[in-house]
Design an enzyme around this catalytic site. Structure first.
Site, PDB file in Angstrom:
ATOM      1  N   LYS A  27      14.904  -5.144   1.284  1.00  0.00           N
ATOM      2  CA  LYS A  27      13.798  -4.458   0.907  1.00  0.00           C
ATOM      3  C   LYS A  27      12.408  -5.176   0.960  1.00  0.00           C
ATOM      4  CE  LYS A  27      16.446  -2.667  -3.206  1.00  0.00           C
ATOM      5  NZ  LYS A  27      16.878  -3.825  -4.003  1.00  0.00           N
ATOM      6  N   LYS A  83      19.661 -10.397   7.517  1.00  0.00           N
ATOM      7  CA  LYS A  83      20.010  -9.082   6.575  1.00  0.00           C
ATOM      8  C   LYS A  83      18.706  -8.504   6.457  1.00  0.00           C
ATOM      9  CE  LYS A  83      19.855  -9.536   1.647  1.00  0.00           C
ATOM     10  NZ  LYS A  83      20.260  -8.642   0.737  1.00  0.00           N
ATOM     11  N   LYS A 123      15.267 -17.589  -1.993  1.00  0.00           N
ATOM     12  CA  LYS A 123      14.170 -17.054  -2.880  1.00  0.00           C
ATOM     13  C   LYS A 123      13.251 -18.103  -3.459  1.00  0.00           C
ATOM     14  CE  LYS A 123      16.044 -12.351  -3.051  1.00  0.00           C
ATOM     15  NZ  LYS A 123      16.077 -11.166  -3.665  1.00  0.00           N
TER      16      LYS A 123
END
Ligand code: AQP
Length: 328
Positions: A195, A192, A111
């Site tokens: 969202k 994966k 991230k």
């Protein structure tokens, strides 16, 4: 009774991955356990969020928790920021953590990649998650495979604290399902389902319309072998669809593989889509009935009160063990 704790970030509507990997198990674990489930809004702000959007997402997530079957008579449901002990114990857990171990976390590396200014909260996300879990003397934490590393760190921090200051914390175990722990992107099945994926075809959201679900599954990346078999390495797209189909239909992967011998991907995808739609439809119906109801606020008020009563005792024990504040 064993104690269960887990949370979901209100960063958007939860995905099929969030549901199959974690939230579905929240519901089944209500049988025979004391369950506490949380809307982890303080985790969500580790990356910038629009204030109007996150407020909406918190409300929607509360409705979704009830719609999937979280029963407020049996489980505690609350919003993280409404129980200040989370941030307070989170600070203490930061003081117990080492920079090196936080910088090694895969989620932090992913991230923070490519960012010039990295929010410090991205680095200190795991100590806050440790606080969430440890406040409730949690035995078992149902999560997807991506959270395994954070769970291991939680255990390390709890053991480090207990060894130095005395036995305050219960050491939690992860509960990672054998199938569904890592639902993959439909567009790039080696990564994966998330969202935050910018590719609209990659992710099924739990509130997607039937039309969108069919469209997304029809366009899911597979391979050109034209054979339906389970092989995560060689056939990640087909294997991901088999996992999804199995979890949504209750049929085993082996059973599905034999049933689709000699059949084409078109027919297979149509049936996968039908199974996903069939599983999500009753959830969406319940959600639509709940979204405007005043029940949500009552459940969240009561949840915050119950959670606070447990959490403040653990926080006090932790502060006393550390010798901070006044000991009474
Ligand atoms: N693809 C997945 N397969 C199985 N489980 C998954 N989980 C997340 N993605 C998958 C599990 O869902 C729970 C709630 O996740 P979260 O809201 O804490 O956020 P996350 O793990 O960061 O999930 P996302 O969807 O990837 O969100 P963004 O894109 O915002 O980072 C957790 O138990 C998680 O393991």
């Amino acid at each position: 009774m064993p104690k269960i704790f887990s949370g979901v970030q209100p960063t958007s509507i939860p995905t099929l991955g969030n549901y199959l990997g974690a939230m579905k198990n929240f519901v089944t674990l209500q049988e025979g356990n004391d369950c506490i489930y949380c809307i982890v809004d303080e985790h969500a702000i580790t990356l910038p969020q629009d204030p109007v959007e996150i407020q909406k997402n918190i409300h929607n997530l509360a409705a979704l928790y009830l719609a999937i079957g979280i029963d407020p008579k049996r489980s505690i449901l609350f919003i993280q920021s409404e129980v200040p002990c989370h941030a307070q114990l989170g600070w203490i857990m930061q003081c117990v953590s080492y920079m090196g171990e936080l910088e090694r976390m895969t989620q932090y590396k992913d991230k923070s990649q490519g960012k010039n200014a990295i929010p410090a909260g991205l680095l200190t996300y795991p100590p806050l998650m440790a606080a969430d879990i440890l406040l409730y003397h949690t035995d078992l934490v149902p999560v997807g495979a991506d959270q395994k590393q954070h769970l291991e760190l939680t255990r390390d921090l709890a053991e480090r604290f207990n060894n130095k200051y005395g036995e305050v914390f219960t050491i939690p175990e992860p509960y990672i399902p054998p199938v569904g722990a890592r639902i993959m992107s439909l567009a790039e099945p080696t990564k994966k389902m998330s969202k935050s994926d910018k590719n609209k075809k990659a992710t099924i959201f739990t509130l997607d319309s039937e039309k969108d679900i069919i469209k997304k599954i029809k366009s899911a990346i597979t391979d050109d072998e034209a054979s339906i078999r389970y092989d995560r390495e060689q056939k990640p797209g087909v294997s991901n669809l088999l996992d999804i189909y199995s979890l949504c239909s209750g049929r085993s992967v082996d059973d599905l593989v034999s049933a689709y011998q000699g059949k084409g991907y078109g027919e297979f995808k149509t049936d996968v889509a039908e199974a996903v739609v069939g599983m999500l439809k009753p959830i969406q119906e319940k959600y639509n009935n709940l979204i405007e109801s005043s029940e949500l606020d009552e459940v969240l008020d009561e949840g915050a009160e119950k959670a606070y009563a447990i959490a403040r005792k653990t926080l006090k024990d932790t502060e006393q063990a550390l010798g901070i504040g006044r000991i009474n």
